[in-house]
Design a protein around this motif. Sequence first.
Motif, PDB file in Angstrom:
ATOM      1  N   TYR A   1       3.904   1.461  -1.033  1.00  0.00           N
ATOM      2  CA  TYR A   1       4.578   1.509  -2.342  1.00  0.00           C
ATOM      3  C   TYR A   1       3.643   2.123  -3.406  1.00  0.00           C
ATOM      4  O   TYR A   1       4.056   2.978  -4.194  1.00  0.00           O
ATOM      5  CB  TYR A   1       4.989   0.091  -2.729  1.00  0.00           C
TER       6      TYR A   1
ATOM      7  N   ARG B   1       0.841  -1.207   0.000  1.00  0.00           N
ATOM      8  CA  ARG B   1       0.000   0.000   0.000  1.00  0.00           C
ATOM      9  C   ARG B   1       0.873   1.253   0.000  1.00  0.00           C
ATOM     10  O   ARG B   1       0.658   2.201  -0.740  1.00  0.00           O
ATOM     11  CB  ARG B   1      -0.910  -0.022   1.243  1.00  0.00           C
TER      12      ARG B   1
ATOM     13  N   THR C   1       1.058   4.099  -2.912  1.00  0.00           N
ATOM     14  CA  THR C   1       0.838   5.520  -2.623  1.00  0.00           C
ATOM     15  C   THR C   1       2.022   6.351  -3.111  1.00  0.00           C
ATOM     16  O   THR C   1       1.863   7.418  -3.700  1.00  0.00           O
ATOM     17  CB  THR C   1       0.655   5.736  -1.100  1.00  0.00           C
ATOM     18  N   PHE C   2       3.219   5.811  -2.871  1.00  0.00           N
ATOM     19  CA  PHE C   2       4.433   6.500  -3.324  1.00  0.00           C
ATOM     20  C   PHE C   2       4.427   6.614  -4.857  1.00  0.00           C
ATOM     21  O   PHE C   2       4.674   7.686  -5.420  1.00  0.00           O
ATOM     22  CB  PHE C   2       5.658   5.724  -2.835  1.00  0.00           C
ATOM     23  N   ALA C   3       4.089   5.497  -5.524  1.00  0.00           N
ATOM     24  CA  ALA C   3       4.043   5.499  -6.995  1.00  0.00           C
ATOM     25  C   ALA C   3       2.952   6.430  -7.521  1.00  0.00           C
ATOM     26  O   ALA C   3       3.008   6.887  -8.656  1.00  0.00           O
ATOM     27  CB  ALA C   3       3.812   4.082  -7.509  1.00  0.00           C
TER      28      ALA C   3
END
Lengths: 412, 288
Positions: free
Chosen positions: B250, B248, B252-254
């Motif tokens: 990861y 999750r 959100t970061f992407a």
Amino acid sequence: MNRRDLLRLATGAGAASLLAACAGPGGDSPDESSESGTLSFAHWRAEDKEVFEKIIAGYTGAKIQQDISPSNDYQSTALQKLRGGSVGDAFTAFRGAQFLDIAEAGVWTDLTGQALLQKYEPALITAGALDGKQLGVPYQLVFNTPLANTDLIGKAGLGEAPKDWDGFLALLDKLKSQGVTPIAWPGGDAANAGQLLNVMVVNNAPADDALGKIETGEYKVTDDWFLTVLKQYQQLAPYFQTGATGTGSDAALALFAQGKAGLLATGSFQVAGVRKLGATFPVDLLAPITTTADKAEYEGVFNATFILGVNAKSSKQDAARAWIEHLSDPAVAGEYANGTSQHVTVKGVEYTNADLKALAPWLTKKTALAPRFQFTDLDIRGAVENATVQVAGGKSPEEAAEAAQKVIDQKK
Amino acid sequence: MKSRLQLLLFAVPALALYGGFFLLPAVQGLRYATTDWDGYSPSFTDVGLANLTDVVSNDDLFRNALTNNLEFLLAVVIGQTALALLLAVLLAARSRASTTLRALFFLPTVLSSVSVAFIWKFVYDPNFGLANNLLGAVGLDRFQSAYLGEESTAIFWVAVAQVWFHAGQMMVIYIAGINQIPEELYEAARTDGANRWQQFRHVTWPMVAPATALVIAYTSLQSFKAFDLILGLAGNPPRSGLDVLSTRIYTTFANGQLGYAAAESVVFMVAIAAVTFLQNRAARMAHG
């Protein structure tokens, strides 16, 4: 060097590391490594590596090095790398969210007015333009429309593609009665499961930018038109292969390539993969028309992607532009197209590849620009696509839509 | 005095590296958690505790990931501990056969998570996979499944892969624990007429309690932080049934929301600390 010198050196290195770790917002100066003689060309198409190597071998300009990342990684991390300037003097981007993010970060250089633009079909490179500036040129022209095994379709007694939803379901019935899977759908692979959504919405949606309006909140997935889409997924579910919601992209591709499925619900970008697996049957595209014939506006979907650009953070922008100009030459673009089984947006390309020739009529058909890439928020796109997978897995369209809308409301 | 100074000097590189690559990013992470930074813009706005409040109280995707993570943790802890103990009990005795079997069971541990994901993708594929083919071959077609495509149970199939991956490693810890049990205890038990199950119940199990605490603690942390195996099996981004906290964050970061992803990381860190604390308490209570 004595022990004390070593200690000083280690302390210095530690302090330097600490300072390097402090890099935060605004640390966007070009990396020193980009000063070396080789031009970095960043992209995600590992399957095109050999064709690009051949093109590079015939290029007399700067020495080119391909920096290839898997497509998922490229989607997630390319911007951070490009922004550093050490990777991707010339680079590519996906249409939609990534293109916009890179634009917002100021990494594209403006190609407006460049001679190389004359080599492209103007209508096919709009996905690389923003606010009146041509920031990049979409190189590939793909059709996000299901692939069809025309041998199997022919055996089902079909002369031409169904013109409406009932005709499409009748075709699926005939395919099923032949003992083949009517549609191979990679429902377990988020990236490819969503391709089918493109053709499922284009004729149902009340506007061409309907998926974008879902993201802004103007439309909802609980609206009647999207519920119709989900109900049609429910109708398709019995025609997907067993365990479709857990099937990965490679497995769906294999089912189709082995002649066990009539349609592959992804797109023309997988033709090369089908051939690589040894399929010899003729291939065409066949889109489900989700309405009655008189209400159908589009025959299929296309996408212009693999957007080529010059990195504004690079110290070798002239060389990068020259490389893109080289790729824009019709002969070079033809070498790329025929070697990769991908149509291109460059004008005057001669397609010699048998599959590209077979699919060439689609270049002039009434196709819509793939709507799925109107989503710029991965969570919203995921929620909407997940609703289609859940319906295919047995959940009711209404329940799936409610759950997806809840996520959209939180994220928009 | 001179020697203390020398020791301190020797510690400087390690402290600098630790500070630079762990403490400083951690502090920066806390700072970014209170901003709307997208990860690449030259500036950002302070949003105070809004991100943290949203993560905790208003984010169904995060809550879903937390639920999946806890289910995954529970399944792995139970499965891995039970399997590792069973293997250890069966293979603790020294013999050529047990040494070979130990090596075989330990083998998956040396593989990379990506390789393990690749292997299990082949096992779980509904059309070409080993699991459905085996079920079909023995006439148990009705139990065939889409495995990773079943929204409500997918995370448990990933847990099976995780148990297969790490059970051998935990087996080694248990074997070390079992080998430290004095033989006299078993002799006394046998003299009292205890059968094998009773010997296990009243001698082995209490005596390997420290090993069990270690296995559970290690397995819990490993499961809570699981990322590459899940991403390898589920694809990127994972669908809701397979989304856990690390994936999750990861995603959100992407998604270009570094500030929000940092807030999710802070909650993640608190959750890990809570799990560790509860385990330590439980272990202490178990040991009286």
